[in-house]
Design an enzyme around this catalytic site. Structure first.
Site, PDB file in Angstrom:
ATOM      1  N   ASN A  20       0.798  -1.230   0.000  1.00 25.63           N
ATOM      2  CA  ASN A  20       0.000   0.000   0.000  1.00 25.63           C
ATOM      3  C   ASN A  20       0.828   1.276   0.000  1.00 25.63           C
ATOM      4  O   ASN A  20       0.323   2.345  -0.361  1.00 25.63           O
ATOM      5  CB  ASN A  20      -0.917  -0.021   1.234  1.00 25.63           C
TER       6      ASN A  20
ATOM      7  N   SER B   5      -4.649   3.252  -8.117  1.00 23.87           N
ATOM      8  CA  SER B   5      -5.438   4.478  -8.017  1.00 23.87           C
ATOM      9  C   SER B   5      -6.298   4.603  -9.265  1.00 23.87           C
ATOM     10  O   SER B   5      -5.951   4.073 -10.330  1.00 23.87           O
ATOM     11  CB  SER B   5      -4.522   5.705  -7.920  1.00 23.87           C
TER      12      SER B   5
ATOM     13  N   TYR C 111       2.650  10.535 -10.928  1.00 17.70           N
ATOM     14  CA  TYR C 111       1.849   9.708 -10.012  1.00 17.70           C
ATOM     15  C   TYR C 111       0.923   8.793 -10.802  1.00 17.70           C
ATOM     16  O   TYR C 111       0.839   7.582 -10.537  1.00 17.70           O
ATOM     17  CB  TYR C 111       1.035  10.613  -9.084  1.00 17.70           C
TER      18      TYR C 111
ATOM     19  N   LYS D  80       0.926   4.602 -10.964  1.00 14.77           N
ATOM     20  CA  LYS D  80      -0.212   3.768 -10.587  1.00 14.77           C
ATOM     21  C   LYS D  80      -0.709   2.923 -11.753  1.00 14.77           C
ATOM     22  O   LYS D  80      -1.203   1.807 -11.559  1.00 14.77           O
ATOM     23  CB  LYS D  80      -1.333   4.648 -10.028  1.00 14.77           C
TER      24      LYS D  80
END
Length: 267
Positions: free
Chosen positions: A90, A143, A156, A160
């Protein structure tokens, strides 16, 4: 109360706050013996909360993108709990809202190291131990930003998307092992990563606008993500493998955004 993880050995990275803390507590609440891993002292706080609730937890400070640290984490779980049954990879960082042309290689390297290399290392070192136990589950936090554009900064989002691909390819690489690998894809959730946005909205008196782009018209809670993680890690999801499950209030059904035209500054 359900006890789907009674006696199971579980690792959660990024366990010091937010989704990781909620997941750690949820696993322990259903009988799991949890190793709470984080770069910060928050992992110790999470383990203390679990102990106060009558659960079993150990804390270890690690850098999720460091192979020696991940090896230490896996060794701790094996030594303390006899092996590993479940991993929730995570740990992650946002890296700010960087666009394609504002980002630097250094920024990209930092984000990819934690968000993508971290889950890779967790799978690489934990999966063989899970196989030794006869099988189990790995859940990675991706995500909705990894599903399509419009929900995060460029590095980012790319990191993901990489997690989703990693989950798919890992599920294939582990064919016949009885180890399932899936991803949960949170939308906007109130965590340390989103604290600045939530605080700003409250300061301006526009908290009701948080999450307004999704059909539920609200942000999510860490516990709502935790419930899906536990489902994916449980025998209830025994035929779910190599999937990326969005938990986002419906945001990813369209990802509505205001688009910035190339060469123009957003208003």
């Amino acid at each position: 109360m359900q006890a789907r993880f009674e006696g199971k050995s579980i690792i959660v990275t990024g366990a010091g706050s937010g989704i990781g803390r909620a997941v750690s507590r949820a696993f322990a609440g259903e009988g799991g013996r949890v190793v709470c891993a984080d770069l910060t002292e928050g992992c110790e706080e999470t383990a203390a909360l679990i102990a106060a609730d009558g659960g079993t937890a150990l804390a270890i400070r690690i850098d999720a993108g460091s192979e020696p640290d991940v090896e230490r984490m896996v060794a701790l779980a094996c030594e303390a709990h006899g092996g590993i049954d479940v991993v929730h990879a995570n740990a992650g960082i946002s890296g700010g809202i960087a666009g394609l042309f504002e980002g630097t290689p250094e920024q990209w390297t930092k984000i990819l190291r934690v968000n993508l290399i971290g889950p890779f290392l967790a799978i690489k070192h934990a999966a063989p131990r899970i196989v030794e136990r006869g099988g189990g589950a790995i859940v990675c936090t991706a995500s909705v930003a990894g599903l399509r554009s419009g929900a995060g900064g460029v590095p980012y989002s790319a990191s993901k998307a990489g997690v989703i691909s990693l989950v798919q390819t890992s599920a294939q690489q582990l064919s016949g092992s009885n180890v399932r690998v899936n991803a949960v894809c949170p939308g906007l959730v109130e965590t340390g990563m989103t604290k600045r946005a939530y605080d700003y909205a409250r300061e301006k008196g526009v908290e009701d606008r948080i999450g307004r782009l999704n059909p539920l018209r609200r942000g999510g809670e860490p516990e709502e993500i935790a419930r899906v993680v536990l489902f994916l890690a449980s025998d209830e999801a025994s035929y779910v493998n190599g999937q990326a499950i969005a938990v986002d209030g419906g945001l990813s059904s369209s990802h509505p955004v205001t688009r910035q035209e190339f060469g123009k500054t957003a208003a």
